[in-house]
Design a protein around this motif. Structure first.
Motif, PDB file in Angstrom:
ATOM      1  N   VAL A   1      47.004  41.315  51.792  1.00 55.26           N
ATOM      2  CA  VAL A   1      47.384  42.647  51.405  1.00 55.26           C
ATOM      3  C   VAL A   1      46.796  43.676  52.350  1.00 55.26           C
ATOM      4  CG1 VAL A   1      47.200  44.387  49.606  1.00 55.26           C
ATOM      5  CG2 VAL A   1      47.657  42.046  49.001  1.00 55.26           C
ATOM      6  N   GLN A   2      45.630  43.399  52.826  1.00 53.79           N
ATOM      7  CA  GLN A   2      45.009  44.439  53.614  1.00 53.79           C
ATOM      8  C   GLN A   2      45.172  44.208  55.112  1.00 53.79           C
ATOM      9  OE1 GLN A   2      41.295  43.580  51.712  1.00 53.79           O
ATOM     10  NE2 GLN A   2      40.294  43.340  53.663  1.00 53.79           N
ATOM     11  N   THR A   3      45.740  45.206  55.773  1.00 52.18           N
ATOM     12  CA  THR A   3      45.789  45.192  57.218  1.00 52.18           C
ATOM     13  C   THR A   3      44.979  46.359  57.758  1.00 52.18           C
ATOM     14  OG1 THR A   3      47.850  46.460  57.207  1.00 52.18           O
ATOM     15  CG2 THR A   3      48.037  44.063  57.341  1.00 52.18           C
ATOM     16  N   CYS A   4      44.552  47.241  56.880  1.00 56.17           N
ATOM     17  CA  CYS A   4      43.676  48.332  57.284  1.00 56.17           C
ATOM     18  C   CYS A   4      42.814  48.712  56.092  1.00 56.17           C
ATOM     19  CB  CYS A   4      44.478  49.523  57.779  1.00 56.17           C
ATOM     20  SG  CYS A   4      45.392  50.362  56.489  1.00 56.17           S
ATOM     21  N   ALA A   5      41.760  49.456  56.338  1.00 54.68           N
ATOM     22  CA  ALA A   5      40.805  49.784  55.285  1.00 54.68           C
ATOM     23  C   ALA A   5      41.213  50.995  54.471  1.00 54.68           C
ATOM     24  CB  ALA A   5      39.436  50.039  55.911  1.00 54.68           C
ATOM     25  N   LEU A   6      42.181  51.770  54.909  1.00 56.39           N
ATOM     26  CA  LEU A   6      42.491  53.021  54.221  1.00 56.39           C
ATOM     27  C   LEU A   6      42.677  52.850  52.716  1.00 56.39           C
ATOM     28  CD1 LEU A   6      44.889  54.756  56.756  1.00 56.39           C
ATOM     29  CD2 LEU A   6      42.479  55.196  56.377  1.00 56.39           C
ATOM     30  N   PRO A   7      43.609  52.020  52.260  1.00 55.81           N
ATOM     31  CA  PRO A   7      43.779  51.934  50.807  1.00 55.81           C
ATOM     32  C   PRO A   7      42.730  51.066  50.121  1.00 55.81           C
ATOM     33  CG  PRO A   7      45.396  50.556  51.896  1.00 55.81           C
ATOM     34  CD  PRO A   7      44.646  51.306  52.970  1.00 55.81           C
ATOM     35  N   ILE A   8      42.035  50.199  50.838  1.00 57.97           N
ATOM     36  CA  ILE A   8      41.117  49.268  50.207  1.00 57.97           C
ATOM     37  C   ILE A   8      39.942  49.992  49.553  1.00 57.97           C
ATOM     38  CG2 ILE A   8      39.606  47.277  50.593  1.00 57.97           C
ATOM     39  CD1 ILE A   8      42.716  46.812  50.749  1.00 57.97           C
ATOM     40  N   TYR A   9      39.464  51.062  50.132  1.00 64.45           N
ATOM     41  CA  TYR A   9      38.369  51.806  49.533  1.00 64.45           C
ATOM     42  C   TYR A   9      38.738  52.375  48.170  1.00 64.45           C
ATOM     43  CZ  TYR A   9      35.454  51.740  53.734  1.00 64.45           C
ATOM     44  OH  TYR A   9      34.660  51.356  54.783  1.00 64.45           O
ATOM     45  N   CYS A  10      40.015  52.558  47.883  1.00 60.93           N
ATOM     46  CA  CYS A  10      40.419  53.181  46.622  1.00 60.93           C
ATOM     47  C   CYS A  10      40.607  52.174  45.496  1.00 60.93           C
ATOM     48  CB  CYS A  10      41.690  54.005  46.809  1.00 60.93           C
ATOM     49  SG  CYS A  10      43.179  53.022  46.991  1.00 60.93           S
ATOM     50  N   VAL A  11      40.456  50.891  45.759  1.00 62.46           N
ATOM     51  CA  VAL A  11      40.652  49.882  44.720  1.00 62.46           C
ATOM     52  C   VAL A  11      39.301  49.519  44.106  1.00 62.46           C
ATOM     53  CG1 VAL A  11      41.515  47.582  44.174  1.00 62.46           C
ATOM     54  CG2 VAL A  11      42.716  48.996  45.856  1.00 62.46           C
ATOM     55  N   ASP A  12      39.164  49.795  42.816  1.00 60.02           N
ATOM     56  CA  ASP A  12      37.926  49.526  42.090  1.00 60.02           C
ATOM     57  C   ASP A  12      38.025  48.137  41.462  1.00 60.02           C
ATOM     58  OD1 ASP A  12      35.679  49.456  40.516  1.00 60.02           O
ATOM     59  OD2 ASP A  12      36.027  51.411  39.576  1.00 60.02           O
ATOM     60  N   TRP A  13      37.640  47.118  42.246  1.00 65.25           N
ATOM     61  CA  TRP A  13      37.773  45.730  41.804  1.00 65.25           C
ATOM     62  C   TRP A  13      36.896  45.415  40.597  1.00 65.25           C
ATOM     63  CZ3 TRP A  13      41.982  43.583  43.302  1.00 65.25           C
ATOM     64  CH2 TRP A  13      42.533  43.914  44.546  1.00 65.25           C
ATOM     65  N   ASP A  14      35.740  46.060  40.485  1.00 63.56           N
ATOM     66  CA  ASP A  14      34.877  45.806  39.333  1.00 63.56           C
ATOM     67  C   ASP A  14      35.544  46.291  38.041  1.00 63.56           C
ATOM     68  OD1 ASP A  14      32.938  44.574  40.857  1.00 63.56           O
ATOM     69  OD2 ASP A  14      31.740  46.394  41.096  1.00 63.56           O
ATOM     70  N   THR A  15      36.212  47.435  38.092  1.00 62.35           N
ATOM     71  CA  THR A  15      36.931  47.939  36.921  1.00 62.35           C
ATOM     72  C   THR A  15      38.088  47.007  36.568  1.00 62.35           C
ATOM     73  OG1 THR A  15      36.303  50.233  37.313  1.00 62.35           O
ATOM     74  CG2 THR A  15      38.312  49.868  36.032  1.00 62.35           C
ATOM     75  N   ILE A  16      38.790  46.518  37.567  1.00 58.29           N
ATOM     76  CA  ILE A  16      39.873  45.562  37.319  1.00 58.29           C
ATOM     77  C   ILE A  16      39.308  44.302  36.661  1.00 58.29           C
ATOM     78  CG2 ILE A  16      41.509  43.994  38.451  1.00 58.29           C
ATOM     79  CD1 ILE A  16      42.067  46.291  40.445  1.00 58.29           C
ATOM     80  N   ALA A  17      38.213  43.781  37.207  1.00 61.06           N
ATOM     81  CA  ALA A  17      37.612  42.565  36.644  1.00 61.06           C
ATOM     82  C   ALA A  17      37.153  42.794  35.214  1.00 61.06           C
ATOM     83  CB  ALA A  17      36.451  42.094  37.519  1.00 61.06           C
ATOM     84  N   GLU A  18      36.535  43.932  34.973  1.00 63.47           N
ATOM     85  CA  GLU A  18      36.013  44.225  33.638  1.00 63.47           C
ATOM     86  C   GLU A  18      37.139  44.410  32.619  1.00 63.47           C
ATOM     87  OE1 GLU A  18      33.274  44.358  30.880  1.00 63.47           O
ATOM     88  OE2 GLU A  18      32.640  44.253  32.970  1.00 63.47           O
ATOM     89  N   ASN A  19      38.171  45.150  32.990  1.00 59.93           N
ATOM     90  CA  ASN A  19      39.215  45.509  32.027  1.00 59.93           C
ATOM     91  C   ASN A  19      40.366  44.512  31.926  1.00 59.93           C
ATOM     92  OD1 ASN A  19      38.107  48.033  31.077  1.00 59.93           O
ATOM     93  ND2 ASN A  19      38.496  48.785  33.130  1.00 59.93           N
ATOM     94  N   LEU A  20      40.685  43.832  32.998  1.00 55.05           N
ATOM     95  CA  LEU A  20      41.822  42.903  32.980  1.00 55.05           C
ATOM     96  C   LEU A  20      41.397  41.435  32.953  1.00 55.05           C
ATOM     97  CD1 LEU A  20      44.287  44.613  35.478  1.00 55.05           C
ATOM     98  CD2 LEU A  20      44.350  44.662  32.981  1.00 55.05           C
ATOM     99  N   LEU A  21      40.203  41.143  33.461  1.00 55.38           N
ATOM    100  CA  LEU A  21      39.768  39.749  33.579  1.00 55.38           C
ATOM    101  C   LEU A  21      38.592  39.433  32.657  1.00 55.38           C
ATOM    102  CD1 LEU A  21      40.009  39.464  37.472  1.00 55.38           C
ATOM    103  CD2 LEU A  21      41.722  38.836  35.768  1.00 55.38           C
ATOM    104  N   ASN A  22      38.408  40.237  31.626  1.00 63.76           N
ATOM    105  CA  ASN A  22      37.361  40.010  30.635  1.00 63.76           C
ATOM    106  C   ASN A  22      35.965  39.904  31.239  1.00 63.76           C
ATOM    107  OD1 ASN A  22      39.212  39.968  28.460  1.00 63.76           O
ATOM    108  ND2 ASN A  22      39.739  37.867  28.978  1.00 63.76           N
ATOM    109  N   GLY A  23      35.720  40.636  32.308  1.00 62.70           N
ATOM    110  CA  GLY A  23      34.405  40.658  32.926  1.00 62.70           C
ATOM    111  C   GLY A  23      34.148  39.578  33.952  1.00 62.70           C
ATOM    112  N   PHE A  24      35.062  38.630  34.090  1.00 62.92           N
ATOM    113  CA  PHE A  24      34.872  37.589  35.095  1.00 62.92           C
ATOM    114  C   PHE A  24      35.057  38.185  36.480  1.00 62.92           C
ATOM    115  CE2 PHE A  24      36.085  35.115  31.357  1.00 62.92           C
ATOM    116  CZ  PHE A  24      35.031  34.212  31.324  1.00 62.92           C
ATOM    117  N   SER A  25      34.280  37.726  37.423  1.00 69.54           N
ATOM    118  CA  SER A  25      34.356  38.118  38.837  1.00 69.54           C
ATOM    119  C   SER A  25      33.748  39.474  39.138  1.00 69.54           C
ATOM    120  CB  SER A  25      35.800  38.085  39.350  1.00 69.54           C
ATOM    121  OG  SER A  25      36.323  36.792  39.236  1.00 69.54           O
ATOM    122  N   VAL A  26      33.115  40.126  38.183  1.00 67.65           N
ATOM    123  CA  VAL A  26      32.485  41.407  38.484  1.00 67.65           C
ATOM    124  C   VAL A  26      31.409  41.183  39.531  1.00 67.65           C
ATOM    125  CG1 VAL A  26      31.080  43.298  37.570  1.00 67.65           C
ATOM    126  CG2 VAL A  26      32.986  42.401  36.229  1.00 67.65           C
TER     127      VAL A  26
END
Length: 156
Positions: A1-26
């Motif tokens: 998905v990533q070919t440059c860093a511009l949009p990657i800084y805006c993705v909060d993976w910890d929030t995704i893990a907490e809210n969609l993955l039941n806390g796994f992978s935080v």
């Protein structure tokens, strides 16, 4: 998905893990496709930093000139991308992609999510005929990380 860093800084993976993955992978984000035991420890994953993402967009010449919430590029055209995602292959696959698209919207990138049934998605990937600007794919038993990289990116 990533070919440059511009949009990657805006993705909060910890929030995704907490809210969609039941806390796994935080806190377990990988810095690259290289396994941690042989990776260069100096390579770190991009952190969530919405302000840095916005700053980088501006530096790259992407500014919301008309106030509609979507940035326009140096050519004056709105930045609109499509991301293709399978449905039903991975846990919460399409929901994760929809959340990533929403987060990218926070820095002015309009992302259209194209949800494709898994069998059709793999047919498109194997033929190297994915229509979108980006695609979502997780590695697992059906595809290994090294197999993904070789099959998807190696041309000859």
């Amino acid at each position: 998905v990533q070919t440059c860093a511009l949009p990657i800084y805006c993705v909060d993976w910890d929030t995704i893990a907490e809210n969609l993955l039941n806390g796994f992978s935080v806190g377990e984000r990988a810095a690259s496709m290289i396994p941690p035991e042989i990776a260069d420890e100096r390579v770190k994953p991009y952190p969530y930093d919405l302000e840095k993402a916005k700053e980088l967009m501006t530096q790259a010449g992407y500014v919301d000139n008309d106030g509609d919430g979507i940035v326009e590029g140096p050519d004056g055209k709105p930045l609109e991308l499509q991301i293709d995602t399978p449905s039903g292959r991975g846990f919460m696959d399409k929901e994760i992609v929809q959340t990533v698209a929403q987060m990218m919207g926070e820095i002015g990138i309009k992302v259209n999510v194209n949800i494709i049934e898994w069998n059709s998605f793999t047919t498109e990937l194997n033929s190297k005929n994915v229509a979108g600007d980006m695609f979502w794919l997780g590695s697992g038993p059906a595809y290994t990380v090294s197999g993904d990289a070789t099959d998807l990116y190696y041309a000859s």
